[in-house]
Design a protein around this motif. Structure first.
Motif, short mmCIF file in Angstrom:
data_model
loop_
_atom_site.label_atom_id
_atom_site.label_comp_id
_atom_site.label_asym_id
_atom_site.label_seq_id
_atom_site.Cartn_x
_atom_site.Cartn_y
_atom_site.Cartn_z
N LEU A 114 0.81 -1.22 0.00
CA LEU A 114 0.00 0.00 0.00
C LEU A 114 0.84 1.28 0.00
O LEU A 114 0.29 2.37 0.05
CB LEU A 114 -0.95 0.00 1.20
N ASP A 115 2.14 1.17 -0.09
CA ASP A 115 3.02 2.33 -0.15
C ASP A 115 2.81 3.04 -1.49
O ASP A 115 2.81 2.39 -2.54
CB ASP A 115 4.47 1.86 -0.03
N PRO A 116 2.64 4.36 -1.49
CA PRO A 116 2.44 5.06 -2.77
C PRO A 116 3.64 4.95 -3.71
O PRO A 116 3.49 5.12 -4.91
CB PRO A 116 2.20 6.52 -2.36
N ASP A 117 4.81 4.66 -3.18
CA ASP A 117 6.00 4.50 -4.01
C ASP A 117 6.34 3.03 -4.25
O ASP A 117 7.48 2.70 -4.58
CB ASP A 117 7.20 5.19 -3.35
N TYR A 118 5.36 2.18 -4.08
CA TYR A 118 5.54 0.73 -4.22
C TYR A 118 6.15 0.38 -5.57
O TYR A 118 5.76 0.89 -6.61
CB TYR A 118 4.18 0.04 -4.08
N VAL A 119 7.13 -0.53 -5.53
CA VAL A 119 7.76 -1.06 -6.75
C VAL A 119 7.37 -2.53 -6.84
O VAL A 119 7.59 -3.30 -5.91
CB VAL A 119 9.30 -0.92 -6.69
N SER A 120 6.77 -2.92 -7.94
CA SER A 120 6.31 -4.30 -8.10
C SER A 120 7.50 -5.25 -8.16
O SER A 120 8.60 -4.86 -8.56
CB SER A 120 5.47 -4.44 -9.38
N PRO A 121 7.27 -6.52 -7.80
CA PRO A 121 8.35 -7.51 -7.87
C PRO A 121 8.95 -7.62 -9.27
O PRO A 121 10.17 -7.70 -9.41
CB PRO A 121 7.66 -8.82 -7.46
N SER A 122 8.14 -7.58 -10.31
CA SER A 122 8.67 -7.70 -11.66
C SER A 122 9.52 -6.47 -12.03
O SER A 122 10.57 -6.60 -12.66
CB SER A 122 7.56 -7.90 -12.69
N ARG A 123 9.09 -5.31 -11.59
CA ARG A 123 9.87 -4.08 -11.86
C ARG A 123 11.19 -4.12 -11.08
O ARG A 123 12.24 -3.76 -11.61
CB ARG A 123 9.05 -2.86 -11.47
N LEU A 124 11.13 -4.54 -9.83
CA LEU A 124 12.34 -4.63 -9.01
C LEU A 124 13.32 -5.64 -9.62
O LEU A 124 14.52 -5.41 -9.67
CB LEU A 124 12.00 -5.00 -7.58
N ARG A 125 12.78 -6.74 -10.11
CA ARG A 125 13.63 -7.75 -10.75
C ARG A 125 14.33 -7.15 -11.97
O ARG A 125 15.52 -7.35 -12.18
CB ARG A 125 12.79 -8.96 -11.17
N SER A 126 13.60 -6.40 -12.79
CA SER A 126 14.19 -5.75 -13.97
C SER A 126 15.28 -4.76 -13.57
O SER A 126 16.34 -4.72 -14.18
CB SER A 126 13.16 -4.96 -14.76
N LEU A 127 14.99 -3.95 -12.55
CA LEU A 127 15.96 -2.97 -12.09
C LEU A 127 17.22 -3.64 -11.53
O LEU A 127 18.33 -3.19 -11.78
CB LEU A 127 15.34 -2.05 -11.03
N ALA A 128 17.02 -4.72 -10.78
CA ALA A 128 18.15 -5.45 -10.20
C ALA A 128 19.01 -6.05 -11.31
O ALA A 128 20.24 -5.96 -11.28
CB ALA A 128 17.66 -6.54 -9.26
N THR A 129 18.38 -6.64 -12.31
CA THR A 129 19.11 -7.24 -13.42
C THR A 129 19.88 -6.16 -14.19
O THR A 129 21.06 -6.36 -14.53
CB THR A 129 18.14 -7.97 -14.36
N ALA A 130 19.25 -5.03 -14.43
CA ALA A 130 19.91 -3.93 -15.14
C ALA A 130 21.11 -3.39 -14.36
O ALA A 130 22.07 -2.90 -14.95
CB ALA A 130 18.91 -2.81 -15.41
N ALA A 131 21.06 -3.52 -13.03
CA ALA A 131 22.16 -3.05 -12.18
C ALA A 131 23.28 -4.09 -12.06
O ALA A 131 24.27 -3.86 -11.38
CB ALA A 131 21.63 -2.68 -10.80
N GLY A 132 23.09 -5.25 -12.69
CA GLY A 132 24.11 -6.29 -12.63
C GLY A 132 23.96 -7.24 -11.45
O GLY A 132 24.89 -7.95 -11.10
N LEU A 133 22.78 -7.26 -10.85
CA LEU A 133 22.50 -8.16 -9.73
C LEU A 133 21.76 -9.39 -10.23
O LEU A 133 21.03 -9.32 -11.22
CB LEU A 133 21.66 -7.45 -8.67
N ASP A 134 21.93 -10.49 -9.55
CA ASP A 134 21.20 -11.72 -9.86
C ASP A 134 20.09 -11.89 -8.85
O ASP A 134 20.33 -11.92 -7.65
CB ASP A 134 22.13 -12.95 -9.77
N PHE A 135 18.86 -12.00 -9.34
CA PHE A 135 17.71 -12.19 -8.46
C PHE A 135 17.79 -13.58 -7.84
O PHE A 135 18.04 -14.56 -8.52
CB PHE A 135 16.42 -12.06 -9.26
N ALA A 136 17.57 -13.66 -6.52
CA ALA A 136 17.70 -14.94 -5.84
C ALA A 136 16.37 -15.47 -5.32
O ALA A 136 16.08 -16.65 -5.48
CB ALA A 136 18.68 -14.84 -4.68
N ARG A 137 15.57 -14.63 -4.73
CA ARG A 137 14.38 -15.16 -4.05
C ARG A 137 13.36 -14.06 -3.81
O ARG A 137 13.70 -12.91 -3.62
CB ARG A 137 14.82 -15.73 -2.71
N GLN A 138 12.09 -14.45 -3.80
CA GLN A 138 11.00 -13.55 -3.42
C GLN A 138 10.18 -14.24 -2.36
O GLN A 138 9.93 -15.44 -2.45
CB GLN A 138 10.13 -13.23 -4.63
#
Length: 64
Positions: free
Chosen positions: A23-47
């Protein structure tokens, strides 16, 4: 972007844990966060957490 800086400073094998409130107005969806993490060179591990919980906490882990 903050994730790029985190990717730069976290040791290889280290963890970055991101918590999101649905319910946070600045909420970032899991799929968006995954994209941002990948673009930053991070490997997604778990949700964890439930997607539609009322005010529920979404936890995303990304590892370097």
């Amino acid at each position: 972007m903050a994730l790029r800086e985190l990717a730069r400073v976290v040791k290889r094998g280290g963890r970055i844990v991101v918590g999101e409130l649905v319910l946070d107005p600045d909420y970032v969806s899991p799929s968006r966060l995954r994209s941002l993490a990948t673009a930053a060179g991070l490997d997604f591990a778990r949700q964890a957490g439930t997607r539609l919980a009322s005010g529920g906490l979404q936890k995303m882990w990304a590892i370097r």
